[in-house]
Motif scaffolding. Sequence first.
Motif, short mmCIF file in Angstrom:
data_model
loop_
_atom_site.label_atom_id
_atom_site.label_comp_id
_atom_site.label_asym_id
_atom_site.label_seq_id
_atom_site.Cartn_x
_atom_site.Cartn_y
_atom_site.Cartn_z
N HIS A 6 -5.37 -12.48 1.86
CA HIS A 6 -6.09 -12.84 0.64
C HIS A 6 -6.47 -11.62 -0.19
N GLN A 7 -6.58 -10.46 0.45
CA GLN A 7 -6.83 -9.23 -0.30
C GLN A 7 -5.58 -8.81 -1.09
N LEU A 8 -4.42 -9.09 -0.54
CA LEU A 8 -3.18 -8.82 -1.26
C LEU A 8 -3.08 -9.69 -2.50
N LEU A 9 -3.50 -10.94 -2.39
CA LEU A 9 -3.50 -11.84 -3.55
C LEU A 9 -4.46 -11.31 -4.62
N ALA A 10 -5.66 -10.93 -4.23
CA ALA A 10 -6.64 -10.41 -5.19
C ALA A 10 -6.11 -9.16 -5.89
N ALA A 11 -5.46 -8.29 -5.15
CA ALA A 11 -4.90 -7.07 -5.74
C ALA A 11 -3.79 -7.41 -6.73
N ALA A 12 -2.95 -8.38 -6.39
CA ALA A 12 -1.88 -8.80 -7.30
C ALA A 12 -2.46 -9.44 -8.56
N TYR A 31 -0.73 -15.25 -10.57
CA TYR A 31 -1.58 -14.63 -9.55
C TYR A 31 -3.05 -14.87 -9.87
N ALA A 32 -3.42 -14.75 -11.13
CA ALA A 32 -4.83 -14.96 -11.51
C ALA A 32 -5.25 -16.40 -11.28
N GLU A 33 -4.38 -17.36 -11.61
CA GLU A 33 -4.72 -18.77 -11.41
C GLU A 33 -4.86 -19.10 -9.92
N LEU A 34 -3.94 -18.61 -9.11
CA LEU A 34 -4.00 -18.86 -7.67
C LEU A 34 -5.24 -18.20 -7.07
N ASP A 35 -5.55 -17.01 -7.51
CA ASP A 35 -6.73 -16.30 -7.02
C ASP A 35 -8.01 -17.06 -7.38
N ARG A 36 -8.12 -17.50 -8.64
CA ARG A 36 -9.31 -18.26 -9.08
C ARG A 36 -9.43 -19.59 -8.35
#
Length: 109
Positions: A6-12, A31-36
Motif C-alpha cells: 500500500h505504500q507503493l500505491l501511495a508513492a505512485a 493511481y490517485a483514484e485507487l489511493d483515495r
Amino acid sequence: MTRLVHQLLAAAAVRDPGGRALVAGDTTLTYAELDRASDALAATLQRAGVRRGDRVAVMADNSAELVTAVFAAAKAGGVFVVVNPTTKADKLAYILGDCGVGALVAHRR
C-alpha cells in the motif's frame, strides 16, 4: 528500504496521480483514484474495529472493487484473505473460521 504494497500505491499516486493504475472491464482507475478509494474504505474498516494483524476477508469478483478492498485491508493494518464469491456456505464458514476473519468486505453482486 522495504515498502509495503500500500505504500507503493501511495508513492505512485504522488509520482503519477493521473496514471492508469487499474483497468477492470469498463472501469479504469488512476493511481490517485485507487489511493483515495482504498483510503476511504480503510478508514471505514478501522472505524469498524479492524486493527493491525486482523484478518479481513474480501469477497468479490475480479474487479476494481476487489483490488480497492485488498489495498484498504492492508492500509487498515489488516491481513487480507481473498475469498471466491461462488464459495458454498459450508466451505465459506470453514475458511472464515479457520483464518480467524474479523471483518468481511463483499461486493454487492
